[in-house]
Each structure stands twice: as C-alpha cells, then as structure tokens.
Enzyme design. Structure first.
Site, PDB file in Angstrom:
ATOM      1  CD  GLU A 143     -25.394   3.033  17.601  1.00  0.00           C
ATOM      2  OE1 GLU A 143     -24.220   3.361  17.376  1.00  0.00           O
ATOM      3  OE2 GLU A 143     -26.054   3.444  18.587  1.00  0.00           O
TER       4      GLU A 143
ATOM      5  CG  HIS B 146     -16.149  -1.640  21.592  1.00  0.00           C
ATOM      6  ND1 HIS B 146     -16.234  -1.508  22.958  1.00  0.00           N
ATOM      7  CD2 HIS B 146     -16.556  -0.456  21.061  1.00  0.00           C
ATOM      8  CE1 HIS B 146     -16.671  -0.289  23.244  1.00  0.00           C
ATOM      9  NE2 HIS B 146     -16.879   0.368  22.118  1.00  0.00           N
TER      10      HIS B 146
END
Length: 336
Positions: free
Chosen positions: A69, A138
């Site tokens: 990321e 998540h």
C-alpha cells in the site's frame, strides 16, 4: 445487472456498478485517468468493483500492483504530481494504515508546502465498515482519521447515485480525495443517471424532511435511518434524515437549519463514538444559534469502542441497527 424503475422511468443499477461506470466514463473522457491497486485487473477487484475495466482499457490503465500500500499510494502521488489523474483502490480501508505517510505527509501536504506550485489530483477509494464477517482488521470505520487531516477531502457516498456522482467530482478535483465506500452498500441499488452527472463535493443531502427530530447519518447508517424514520412515522414521530456525504469540507448549514427547526438532533455513525466524526457535527450545532432552539440534548448513536468481532451476532450488536435508531429517537422525544 441494469434494470429500469417503471414507476419513475429511471435506470436502476447497483452501487458497485455506479462506481465502475464513473471510472469508465472518466477514463473515456480523459487519457490521464488510470487506476492502480491490488487484484483490480483480470480478477476484477476484491469486491468486484473494477469488473471488466481491465478488458476495456488494458493493463496500462488498470494497473495491478504488488502487495504494498505504501508503494501504491506513493506511485499515485508521483503520477499526480506529473500531471496524471490516478485512482487508487485499497482492498480494505484498514490497509491505509500501511500508506499513511504517503497519504498524510505527502498527498495532503505537497500543495501547501510548495506554495501552490504543485497539486495532487489523486483519488483514493477504500471499502470500509463492518457487516461481512471480516473481523477486526478488515471492518473498521476510519473516516475521522482522514477528516482530521488538513489538505484531504473526504466523501462517504450512501447511495448508488452519490457513489457515481461524488467519484466523478473527486476525479475532477485538483486535490487528494478519500472516497470511503461501505462494503454492505456495493450490492444495493438505486436510480443513477446514465450521463456523467457530478454530485458536488461539500453539499449535504436532505433525504427526508420531518417536523419532530433531525437525524444526521453517514454511510450505511443513512439507509438504516430512513428505515427507522418509516417506523417512527407509524408511531407519530416525524423525522428528517440528512446525509453530509462530504465530511471534509462539511456543509453544516442544512444540518444547523434543520436542527433549529425541529429542536432535536440524533447523530448516527457506525464508527466508535469516542472522537468520532459526529462529535464534530455536534460541536457545530452547539456553536451555532441552533443551540438556543434545542428541546432536548443532542444524542450520538455510534458503534462500540471495541474492535469489530468475528462472531456474526456480536458483529451486529457492535454497531447501530435500525431498532437502535428507533429506540434512541423515541428516548429523545420523551426527554423533550
């Protein structure tokens, strides 16, 4: 699947289709627009949002990236500075943790640190929220993090039309824009214009007007609040439902005006209440003349201050549901 609402003669598509359509239309209109992220190519994205874009535009413009990321967002910042219009997809908003230096210290700051000589027209899209059994790492709602950072614009579309319109506006914007898409909304449907119609960034939506209570909700809580409003109407309580849509910059004038009219405010978010974004909305109300028209204390209804559990029944219990909104609204009415 695209269908037509015969009652309104409007095209009905899903939230995820609306996002994909916005990206496709933006890419057709501007060669500088491209997308990058993990598994967005042939696989079609973790939630299937990018779909067939890879086959339509090819691997140069729908770029599959390594699992990094920090590298993905860093590449997007560089591309934006070089004149491109990158759209970053992060598989889960939780994973922005890995890229916060690029988001907060680079994308948000460069325009100001260089005295306006450069800009970062980058969009970062990220699925957020609970409800899919994805557990604590998540399922977070991190909008307050981004809203706190000067230099970032933050939007949270709650409908398919807003998902398309706000994304198109975000792509046009010369500033970095964070687009937080609730995972439970991807399969919801609604009327969406066929054309590339923009929804302005920084304009609150009034979904319902009522006389007794103002509900301000974000993300998936908008639809839950509308469902709660229908239940409350059966019990004689007339409720307004407002959705800021844009957290930064926040269009607070319609919120303050509606609370001034009803005298009661319920602020609903999925994120934990402690230092949550609705605290900012509460502060705006109390710092305005609306405070003199309140008939009851402002209430915030938020998720628990705890990581999202994996067990389905605990996950459901950890964030506001329709019944919780109804109960809290009735409590406010009793207190006034």
């Amino acid at each position: 699947m695209t269908t037509t609402d015969t009652a309104t003669d409007q095209r009905i598509i899903t939230y995820s289709e609306a996002i994909r359509e916005a990206i496709g239309q933006a890419m057709e209109a501007d060669d500088r627009v491209f997308m990058l992220g993990e598994d967005i190519g042939i696989y079609g994205g973790a939630f299937g949002v990018s779909g067939d874009l890879y086959h339509r535009f090819g691997g140069d413009r729908i770029r599959d990236t390594p699992i990094s990321e920090l590298g993905i967002v860093g590449a997007a910042v560089g591309a934006a500075l070089a004149g491109m219009r990158p759209i970053v997809e992060i598989q889960f908003s939780d994973f922005t943790n890995q890229a916060m230096d690029q988001i907060v210290n680079q994308a948000a700051k460069i325009h100001f640190m260089l005295g306006g000589a450069a800009s970062v027209p980058m969009v970062l899209r990220a699925p957020s929220g609970s409800g899919t059994g994805a557990a604590a790492q998540h399922s977070q709602s991190l909008e307050a993090w981004f809203a706190h950072v000067p230099g970032l614009k933050v939007v949270m579309p709650a409908t398919a039309a807003d998902a398309k319109g706000l994304l198109l506006s975000a792509i046009d914007d010369p500033n970095p824009v964070i687009v937080l898409e609730h995972k439970l909304l991807y399969r919801t449907s609604g009327p969406v214009p066929q054309d590339a119609v923009r929804v302005p960034i920084g304009k609150t939506a009034v979904h319902r007007e009522g006389a007794d209570l103002t509900i301000v909700a974000t993300g998936v809580m908008v639809s839950r609040s509308l469902e709660a409003a229908a239940t409350l109407a059966e019990q004689g309580v007339d409720v307004s439902v407002l959705d800021p849509r844009t957290l930064t910059p926040l269009d607070d004038a319609p919120i303050i005006a509606d609370v001034s009219r009803t005298g009661r405010a319920l602020l609903v978010q999925e994120a934990p209440g402690h230092a949550g974004f609705t605290a900012e909305i509460a502060a705006r109300i109390t710092e305005s003349p609306a405070i003199y028209r309140l008939l009851a204390p402002i209430k915030r209804l938020s998720g628990l201050n705890a990581p999202i559990p994996y067990a389905p029944q605990l996950e459901t219990a950890s964030v506001p549901q329709v019944a919780d909104i109804v109960d809290t609204a009735l409590t406010i009415m009793k207190e006034s």
